[in-house]
Design a protein around this motif. Structure first.
Motif, PDB file in Angstrom:
ATOM      1  N   LEU A 143      66.789  50.687  38.381  1.00 55.36           N
ATOM      2  CA  LEU A 143      67.091  50.353  39.786  1.00 55.36           C
ATOM      3  C   LEU A 143      67.023  48.851  40.064  1.00 55.36           C
ATOM      4  O   LEU A 143      67.401  48.409  41.140  1.00 55.36           O
ATOM      5  N   GLY A 144      66.500  48.076  39.120  1.00 50.91           N
ATOM      6  CA  GLY A 144      66.412  46.625  39.320  1.00 50.91           C
ATOM      7  C   GLY A 144      65.121  46.058  38.749  1.00 50.91           C
ATOM      8  O   GLY A 144      64.387  46.749  38.034  1.00 50.91           O
ATOM      9  N   GLU A 145      64.861  44.794  39.080  1.00 46.18           N
ATOM     10  CA  GLU A 145      63.674  44.092  38.543  1.00 46.18           C
ATOM     11  C   GLU A 145      62.819  43.584  39.696  1.00 46.18           C
ATOM     12  O   GLU A 145      63.354  43.224  40.760  1.00 46.18           O
ATOM     13  N   ILE A 146      61.532  43.468  39.459  1.00 43.54           N
ATOM     14  CA  ILE A 146      60.629  43.043  40.524  1.00 43.54           C
ATOM     15  C   ILE A 146      60.983  41.630  41.023  1.00 43.54           C
ATOM     16  O   ILE A 146      60.767  41.307  42.190  1.00 43.54           O
ATOM     17  N   SER A 147      61.559  40.805  40.149  1.00 47.18           N
ATOM     18  CA  SER A 147      61.891  39.433  40.550  1.00 47.18           C
ATOM     19  C   SER A 147      62.811  39.391  41.771  1.00 47.18           C
ATOM     20  O   SER A 147      62.834  38.399  42.500  1.00 47.18           O
ATOM     21  N   GLU A 148      63.534  40.477  42.015  1.00 39.59           N
ATOM     22  CA  GLU A 148      64.471  40.507  43.150  1.00 39.59           C
ATOM     23  C   GLU A 148      63.758  40.436  44.499  1.00 39.59           C
ATOM     24  O   GLU A 148      64.378  40.099  45.504  1.00 39.59           O
ATOM     25  N   ILE A 149      62.479  40.771  44.508  1.00 39.20           N
ATOM     26  CA  ILE A 149      61.775  40.790  45.801  1.00 39.20           C
ATOM     27  C   ILE A 149      60.559  39.854  45.823  1.00 39.20           C
ATOM     28  O   ILE A 149      59.752  39.903  46.738  1.00 39.20           O
ATOM     29  N   VAL A 150      60.425  39.019  44.784  1.00 42.63           N
ATOM     30  CA  VAL A 150      59.321  38.058  44.747  1.00 42.63           C
ATOM     31  C   VAL A 150      59.819  36.720  45.276  1.00 42.63           C
ATOM     32  O   VAL A 150      60.803  36.185  44.771  1.00 42.63           O
ATOM     33  N   LYS A 151      59.140  36.198  46.304  1.00 42.24           N
ATOM     34  CA  LYS A 151      59.593  34.944  46.906  1.00 42.24           C
ATOM     35  C   LYS A 151      58.751  33.752  46.439  1.00 42.24           C
ATOM     36  O   LYS A 151      59.279  32.683  46.171  1.00 42.24           O
ATOM     37  N   GLU A 152      57.457  33.952  46.359  1.00 41.55           N
ATOM     38  CA  GLU A 152      56.530  32.876  45.948  1.00 41.55           C
ATOM     39  C   GLU A 152      55.446  33.474  45.068  1.00 41.55           C
ATOM     40  O   GLU A 152      55.042  34.617  45.278  1.00 41.55           O
ATOM     41  N   VAL A 153      54.968  32.675  44.136  1.00 45.77           N
ATOM     42  CA  VAL A 153      53.852  33.133  43.292  1.00 45.77           C
ATOM     43  C   VAL A 153      52.815  32.019  43.225  1.00 45.77           C
ATOM     44  O   VAL A 153      53.154  30.866  42.924  1.00 45.77           O
ATOM     45  N   GLU A 154      51.596  32.370  43.505  1.00 44.92           N
ATOM     46  CA  GLU A 154      50.505  31.390  43.442  1.00 44.92           C
ATOM     47  C   GLU A 154      49.863  31.479  42.059  1.00 44.92           C
ATOM     48  O   GLU A 154      49.440  32.560  41.630  1.00 44.92           O
ATOM     49  N   VAL A 155      49.829  30.332  41.391  1.00 46.75           N
ATOM     50  CA  VAL A 155      49.347  30.323  39.999  1.00 46.75           C
ATOM     51  C   VAL A 155      48.182  29.349  39.855  1.00 46.75           C
ATOM     52  O   VAL A 155      48.252  28.202  40.312  1.00 46.75           O
TER      53      VAL A 155
END
Ligand SMILES: Cc1cc2nc3c(=O)[nH]c(=O)nc-3n(C[C@H](O)[C@H](O)[C@H](O)COP(=O)(O)OP(=O)(O)OC[C@H]3O[C@@H](n4cnc5c(N)ncnc54)[C@H](O)[C@@H]3O)c2cc1C
Length: 219
Positions: A143-155
């Protein structure tokens, strides 16, 4: 791990330290391997742990749900599992954006998506993972990849600095995340959705049923 380092780790507030324990409970694979694991419950504790390990040049490795890694040769490595506080009541209603800790289980997010029909969130249906592990692996399904709904990532970078990565077209590729390097740790992520639709509920249910029928993982 030497006693001095163990004692220093024990002195850090906000961690549960398991030394030379059977780690089978801490991975989805349920393999019996003895090793050292720190369950870290606050961001401050995590920074202190990483600082201490770096000062002592002691290697560490993140474990989410351990669904995509087999822990082998655990000598001379501290495994770190995040268990950050998460207020589940934020999922009682929908939001345009969600800032979620890396330790959030994906199945809780799937339940939320199913309940409210969040478009885009069906992509990770049925994947056993923590949010951090899913982002690191750019987990996905047919159905797709999680990256499609990730906007920002705190690292939290290995050197102790904090970076807020804005996701763009270069951030991810198939089952890969390009902005988290060895020693970096995903702390949290901002997720978005693509609107709401009543069809998402049945899409998720049908995909879960399909996954149950096909026992092999989808990649
Ligand atoms: C039955 C089964 C079904 C599966 N189905 C799918 C599927 O449909 N699609 C799919 O894509 N995958 C699937 N997988 C693989 C696995 O679920 C995914 O790769 C998932 O993303 C792993 O998440 P995790 O939290 O368990 O991470 P782990 O397996 O614990 O870790 C994976 C990697 O991420 C790193 N990592 C974890 N957390 C962090 C963090 N906070 N910061 C930095 N690095 C971190 C780890 O060090 C490791 O390198 C399946 C696995 C199983 C066992």
């Amino acid at each position: 791990m030497n006693k001095d380092l163990i004692d220093k780790l024990k002195g850090i507030e906000g961690i549960e330290l398991l030394i030379d324990k059977d780690l089978f409970r801490y991975t989805t694979m349920r393999l019996h391997v003895r090793g050292d694991l720190a369950i870290v419950k606050t961001r401050n504790a995590l920074r202190n742990v990483i600082r201490l390990l770096n000062e002592n040049q002691y290697p560490y490795n993140l474990v989410g749900w351990g669904a995509n890694q087999i822990i082998v040769h655990p000598d001379h490595t501290l495994f770190i599992q995040l268990d950050f506080p998460f207020d589940r009541s934020t999922l009682d209603t929908t939001h345009d954006e969600y800032i979620l800790p890396a330790s959030t289980p994906l199945n809780i997010l799937t339940s939320h998506a199913k309940k409210f029909g969040l478009m885009g969130w069906e992509v990770f249906t049925g994947i056993p993972a923590s949010l951090g592990g899913a982002i690191f692996m750019n987990a996905g399904t047919n159905l797709g990849e999680i990256s499609e709904i990730v906007k920002e990532v705190e690292v939290l970078k290995k050197d102790g600095s904090l970076v807020l990565h804005q996701v763009d077209e270069h951030s991810f590729s198939y089952r890969k995340c390009h902005f988290v390097n060895k020693g970096d740790i995903i702390l949290s992520a901002k997720l978005v959705h693509k609107g709401k639709s009543p069809e998402i509920k049945s899409k998720i249910s049908e995909y879960i049923a399909l996954r149950k029928k096909n026992t092999a993982p989808f990649h």
